[in-house]
Design a protein around this motif. Structure first.
Motif, PDB file in Angstrom:
ATOM      1  N   UNK A  68       0.798  -1.235   0.000  1.00 50.93           N
ATOM      2  CA  UNK A  68       0.000   0.000   0.000  1.00 50.93           C
ATOM      3  C   UNK A  68       0.829   1.282   0.000  1.00 50.93           C
ATOM      4  N   UNK A  69       2.158   1.174  -0.087  1.00 44.58           N
ATOM      5  CA  UNK A  69       3.011   2.361  -0.121  1.00 44.58           C
ATOM      6  C   UNK A  69       3.477   2.618  -1.548  1.00 44.58           C
ATOM      7  N   UNK A  70       3.410   3.887  -1.999  1.00 42.24           N
ATOM      8  CA  UNK A  70       3.888   4.186  -3.354  1.00 42.24           C
ATOM      9  C   UNK A  70       5.418   4.135  -3.417  1.00 42.24           C
ATOM     10  N   UNK A  71       5.928   3.450  -4.416  1.00 43.93           N
ATOM     11  CA  UNK A  71       7.369   3.347  -4.668  1.00 43.93           C
ATOM     12  C   UNK A  71       7.598   3.634  -6.144  1.00 43.93           C
ATOM     13  N   UNK A  72       8.828   3.996  -6.473  1.00 42.89           N
ATOM     14  CA  UNK A  72       9.166   4.295  -7.861  1.00 42.89           C
ATOM     15  C   UNK A  72      10.250   3.336  -8.334  1.00 42.89           C
ATOM     16  N   UNK A  73      10.006   2.709  -9.473  1.00 41.35           N
ATOM     17  CA  UNK A  73      10.989   1.823 -10.083  1.00 41.35           C
ATOM     18  C   UNK A  73      11.601   2.573 -11.266  1.00 41.35           C
ATOM     19  N   UNK A  74      12.925   2.536 -11.383  1.00 39.73           N
ATOM     20  CA  UNK A  74      13.610   3.301 -12.422  1.00 39.73           C
ATOM     21  C   UNK A  74      13.198   2.889 -13.830  1.00 39.73           C
ATOM     22  N   UNK A  75      13.294   1.607 -14.131  1.00 33.37           N
ATOM     23  CA  UNK A  75      12.955   1.125 -15.468  1.00 33.37           C
ATOM     24  C   UNK A  75      12.207  -0.201 -15.322  1.00 33.37           C
ATOM     25  N   UNK A  76      11.109  -0.327 -16.051  1.00 31.73           N
ATOM     26  CA  UNK A  76      10.342  -1.573 -16.111  1.00 31.73           C
ATOM     27  C   UNK A  76      10.225  -1.956 -17.581  1.00 31.73           C
ATOM     28  N   UNK A  77      10.550  -3.213 -17.878  1.00 30.95           N
ATOM     29  CA  UNK A  77      10.370  -3.748 -19.228  1.00 30.95           C
ATOM     30  C   UNK A  77       9.285  -4.811 -19.144  1.00 30.95           C
ATOM     31  N   UNK A  78       8.280  -4.675 -19.995  1.00 32.21           N
ATOM     32  CA  UNK A  78       7.147  -5.596 -20.012  1.00 32.21           C
ATOM     33  C   UNK A  78       7.280  -6.600 -21.151  1.00 32.21           C
ATOM     34  N   UNK A  79       6.577  -7.707 -21.016  1.00 25.84           N
ATOM     35  CA  UNK A  79       6.411  -8.641 -22.133  1.00 25.84           C
ATOM     36  C   UNK A  79       5.274  -8.089 -22.992  1.00 25.84           C
ATOM     37  N   UNK A  80       5.118  -8.569 -24.225  1.00 24.53           N
ATOM     38  CA  UNK A  80       3.978  -8.131 -25.029  1.00 24.53           C
ATOM     39  C   UNK A  80       2.632  -8.454 -24.367  1.00 24.53           C
ATOM     40  N   UNK A  87      13.049  -5.641 -14.165  1.00 26.55           N
ATOM     41  CA  UNK A  87      13.050  -4.465 -13.284  1.00 26.55           C
ATOM     42  C   UNK A  87      14.490  -3.981 -13.208  1.00 26.55           C
ATOM     43  N   UNK A  88      14.680  -2.669 -13.341  1.00 26.90           N
ATOM     44  CA  UNK A  88      16.024  -2.099 -13.279  1.00 26.90           C
ATOM     45  C   UNK A  88      16.065  -1.024 -12.209  1.00 26.90           C
ATOM     46  N   UNK A  89      17.063  -1.109 -11.343  1.00 27.53           N
ATOM     47  CA  UNK A  89      17.323  -0.084 -10.332  1.00 27.53           C
ATOM     48  C   UNK A  89      18.625   0.611 -10.727  1.00 27.53           C
ATOM     49  N   UNK A  90      18.541   1.927 -10.952  1.00 28.70           N
ATOM     50  CA  UNK A  90      19.712   2.722 -11.328  1.00 28.70           C
ATOM     51  C   UNK A  90      20.160   3.554 -10.141  1.00 28.70           C
ATOM     52  N   UNK A  91      21.452   3.569  -9.921  1.00 31.56           N
ATOM     53  CA  UNK A  91      22.049   4.392  -8.876  1.00 31.56           C
ATOM     54  C   UNK A  91      23.046   5.338  -9.537  1.00 31.56           C
ATOM     55  N   UNK A  92      23.327   6.446  -8.866  1.00 33.05           N
ATOM     56  CA  UNK A  92      24.339   7.377  -9.366  1.00 33.05           C
ATOM     57  C   UNK A  92      25.696   6.666  -9.363  1.00 33.05           C
ATOM     58  N   UNK A  93      26.608   7.078 -10.256  1.00 30.98           N
ATOM     59  CA  UNK A  93      27.904   6.402 -10.345  1.00 30.98           C
ATOM     60  C   UNK A  93      28.691   6.350  -9.036  1.00 30.98           C
ATOM     61  N   UNK A  94      28.519   7.337  -8.188  1.00 28.91           N
ATOM     62  CA  UNK A  94      29.297   7.333  -6.937  1.00 28.91           C
ATOM     63  C   UNK A  94      28.698   6.422  -5.864  1.00 28.91           C
ATOM     64  N   UNK A  95      27.502   5.879  -6.109  1.00 30.11           N
ATOM     65  CA  UNK A  95      26.852   5.001  -5.140  1.00 30.11           C
ATOM     66  C   UNK A  95      27.360   3.572  -5.343  1.00 30.11           C
ATOM     67  N   UNK A  96      27.936   3.019  -4.316  1.00 32.53           N
ATOM     68  CA  UNK A  96      28.439   1.652  -4.386  1.00 32.53           C
ATOM     69  C   UNK A  96      27.251   0.691  -4.325  1.00 32.53           C
ATOM     70  N   UNK A  97      27.277  -0.310  -5.178  1.00 31.87           N
ATOM     71  CA  UNK A  97      26.219  -1.314  -5.170  1.00 31.87           C
ATOM     72  C   UNK A  97      26.521  -2.292  -4.031  1.00 31.87           C
ATOM     73  N   UNK A  98      25.597  -2.400  -3.123  1.00 26.29           N
ATOM     74  CA  UNK A  98      25.785  -3.268  -1.953  1.00 26.29           C
ATOM     75  C   UNK A  98      24.647  -4.277  -1.881  1.00 26.29           C
ATOM     76  N   UNK A  99      24.705  -5.133  -0.906  1.00 28.08           N
ATOM     77  CA  UNK A  99      23.611  -6.086  -0.673  1.00 28.08           C
ATOM     78  C   UNK A  99      22.319  -5.318  -0.403  1.00 28.08           C
ATOM     79  N   UNK A 100      22.390  -4.189   0.327  1.00 31.52           N
ATOM     80  CA  UNK A 100      21.208  -3.376   0.601  1.00 31.52           C
ATOM     81  C   UNK A 100      20.580  -2.852  -0.691  1.00 31.52           C
TER      82      UNK A 100
END
Length: 151
Positions: A68-80, A87-100
Protein backbone atom coordinates in the motif's frame (compact mmCIF):
# COMPACT_ATOMS: atom_id res chain seq x y z
CA UNK A 1 29.87 13.76 -18.51
CA UNK A 2 31.69 10.78 -17.16
CA UNK A 3 32.19 7.69 -19.27
CA UNK A 4 30.26 4.73 -17.94
CA UNK A 5 30.71 1.00 -18.47
CA UNK A 6 28.35 0.88 -21.46
CA UNK A 7 28.94 1.14 -25.21
CA UNK A 8 29.02 4.68 -26.59
CA UNK A 9 25.57 6.06 -27.33
CA UNK A 10 24.37 9.32 -28.85
CA UNK A 11 22.52 11.62 -26.43
CA UNK A 12 20.76 14.93 -26.94
CA UNK A 13 21.35 17.75 -24.46
CA UNK A 14 20.17 21.29 -23.98
CA UNK A 15 20.29 23.98 -21.33
CA UNK A 16 17.28 25.80 -19.94
CA UNK A 17 17.13 28.18 -16.98
CA UNK A 18 20.72 27.33 -15.99
CA UNK A 19 19.93 23.60 -15.93
CA UNK A 20 21.41 20.91 -18.13
CA UNK A 21 18.81 18.61 -19.67
CA UNK A 22 19.11 15.24 -21.38
CA UNK A 23 16.54 13.82 -23.77
CA UNK A 24 14.75 10.74 -22.47
CA UNK A 25 14.04 8.43 -25.42
CA UNK A 26 11.15 6.71 -23.61
CA UNK A 27 9.35 9.69 -22.10
CA UNK A 28 10.17 11.66 -25.29
CA UNK A 29 11.09 14.82 -23.43
CA UNK A 30 14.08 16.56 -21.93
CA UNK A 31 14.63 15.84 -18.23
CA UNK A 32 17.07 17.34 -15.74
CA UNK A 33 20.51 15.87 -16.13
CA UNK A 34 21.61 14.29 -12.85
CA UNK A 35 24.08 11.47 -12.20
CA UNK A 36 21.33 8.85 -11.74
CA UNK A 37 19.58 10.09 -14.89
CA UNK A 38 22.85 9.71 -16.83
CA UNK A 39 22.94 6.05 -15.76
CA UNK A 40 19.22 5.55 -16.53
CA UNK A 41 19.62 6.94 -20.07
CA UNK A 42 22.53 4.58 -20.70
CA UNK A 43 20.39 1.66 -19.48
CA UNK A 44 17.56 2.65 -21.85
CA UNK A 45 19.93 2.79 -24.82
CA UNK A 46 21.46 -0.54 -23.75
CA UNK A 47 18.05 -2.23 -23.58
CA UNK A 48 16.88 -0.82 -26.92
CA UNK A 49 20.09 -0.75 -29.00
CA UNK A 50 21.99 -3.74 -27.65
CA UNK A 51 19.31 -6.05 -26.25
CA UNK A 52 16.68 -5.12 -28.86
CA UNK A 53 13.77 -4.56 -26.45
CA UNK A 54 11.07 -2.46 -28.14
CA UNK A 55 10.76 1.03 -26.64
CA UNK A 56 7.00 0.47 -26.53
CA UNK A 57 7.51 -2.21 -23.84
CA UNK A 58 9.64 0.03 -21.58
CA UNK A 59 8.42 2.35 -18.81
CA UNK A 60 10.56 4.86 -16.90
CA UNK A 61 10.13 5.90 -13.26
CA UNK A 62 7.07 3.72 -12.95
CA UNK A 63 5.01 4.29 -9.79
CA UNK A 64 4.09 1.04 -8.07
CA UNK A 65 2.47 0.08 -4.76
CA UNK A 66 4.27 -2.17 -2.33
CA UNK A 67 2.25 -2.99 0.82
CA UNK A 68 0.00 0.00 0.00
CA UNK A 69 3.01 2.36 -0.12
CA UNK A 70 3.89 4.19 -3.35
CA UNK A 71 7.37 3.35 -4.67
CA UNK A 72 9.17 4.29 -7.86
CA UNK A 73 10.99 1.82 -10.08
CA UNK A 74 13.61 3.30 -12.42
CA UNK A 75 12.96 1.13 -15.47
CA UNK A 76 10.34 -1.57 -16.11
CA UNK A 77 10.37 -3.75 -19.23
CA UNK A 78 7.15 -5.60 -20.01
CA UNK A 79 6.41 -8.64 -22.13
CA UNK A 80 3.98 -8.13 -25.03
CA UNK A 81 1.39 -9.81 -22.75
CA UNK A 82 1.84 -7.08 -20.12
CA UNK A 83 3.84 -9.12 -17.58
CA UNK A 84 7.00 -7.64 -16.08
CA UNK A 85 10.08 -9.03 -17.81
CA UNK A 86 12.81 -6.83 -16.26
CA UNK A 87 13.05 -4.46 -13.28
CA UNK A 88 16.02 -2.10 -13.28
CA UNK A 89 17.32 -0.08 -10.33
CA UNK A 90 19.71 2.72 -11.33
CA UNK A 91 22.05 4.39 -8.88
CA UNK A 92 24.34 7.38 -9.37
CA UNK A 93 27.90 6.40 -10.34
CA UNK A 94 29.30 7.33 -6.94
CA UNK A 95 26.85 5.00 -5.14
CA UNK A 96 28.44 1.65 -4.39
CA UNK A 97 26.22 -1.31 -5.17
CA UNK A 98 25.78 -3.27 -1.95
CA UNK A 99 23.61 -6.09 -0.67
CA UNK A 100 21.21 -3.38 0.60
CA UNK A 101 20.94 -1.94 -2.91
CA UNK A 102 20.14 -5.34 -4.35
CA UNK A 103 17.71 -6.09 -1.49
CA UNK A 104 15.75 -2.93 -2.39
CA UNK A 105 14.87 -4.18 -5.86
CA UNK A 106 14.32 -7.72 -4.56
CA UNK A 107 11.74 -6.35 -2.08
CA UNK A 108 9.97 -4.46 -4.86
CA UNK A 109 9.95 -7.62 -6.91
CA UNK A 110 8.22 -9.77 -4.25
CA UNK A 111 4.85 -8.51 -5.47
CA UNK A 112 5.81 -7.65 -9.04
CA UNK A 113 7.42 -10.99 -9.94
CA UNK A 114 9.70 -9.83 -12.74
CA UNK A 115 11.61 -12.49 -14.61
CA UNK A 116 14.93 -10.58 -14.46
CA UNK A 117 16.46 -7.92 -12.21
CA UNK A 118 19.24 -5.46 -13.02
CA UNK A 119 21.04 -3.13 -10.62
CA UNK A 120 23.64 -0.69 -11.93
CA UNK A 121 25.56 2.43 -11.01
CA UNK A 122 26.86 2.75 -14.56
CA UNK A 123 30.16 1.08 -13.70
CA UNK A 124 29.03 -2.16 -12.07
CA UNK A 125 26.07 -4.08 -13.46
CA UNK A 126 24.37 -6.98 -11.71
CA UNK A 127 21.82 -9.18 -13.45
CA UNK A 128 19.81 -12.06 -12.10
CA UNK A 129 17.06 -14.38 -13.20
CA UNK A 130 14.36 -15.15 -10.68
CA UNK A 131 13.49 -18.75 -9.81
CA UNK A 132 10.14 -18.50 -8.04
CA UNK A 133 9.68 -22.27 -7.79
CA UNK A 134 12.79 -22.47 -5.59
CA UNK A 135 12.44 -18.99 -4.00
CA UNK A 136 15.88 -17.96 -5.21
CA UNK A 137 17.68 -16.17 -8.03
CA UNK A 138 20.59 -16.92 -10.31
CA UNK A 139 23.18 -14.28 -11.17
CA UNK A 140 23.81 -13.86 -14.89
CA UNK A 141 26.67 -12.42 -16.91
CA UNK A 142 24.20 -10.25 -18.83
CA UNK A 143 20.52 -9.86 -19.61
CA UNK A 144 19.13 -11.95 -22.44
CA UNK A 145 18.24 -10.21 -25.68
CA UNK A 146 14.59 -9.64 -26.52
CA UNK A 147 12.73 -12.50 -28.11
CA UNK A 148 9.19 -11.63 -29.23
CA UNK A 149 7.68 -14.95 -28.13
CA UNK A 150 9.25 -15.10 -24.64
CA UNK A 151 6.98 -15.57 -21.64
Amino acid sequence: MENLNFPGYQFRFKNRENKSLIFDIIRKKFVVYQPEEWVRQHVLHYLISDKKYPASLINVEKQIRINSLPKRVDVVVYTPQGEIEILVECKAPEVKISKDTFDQIARYNMDLRARYLMVTNGYSHYFCQMDYARSTYIFLEELPSYTPNSK
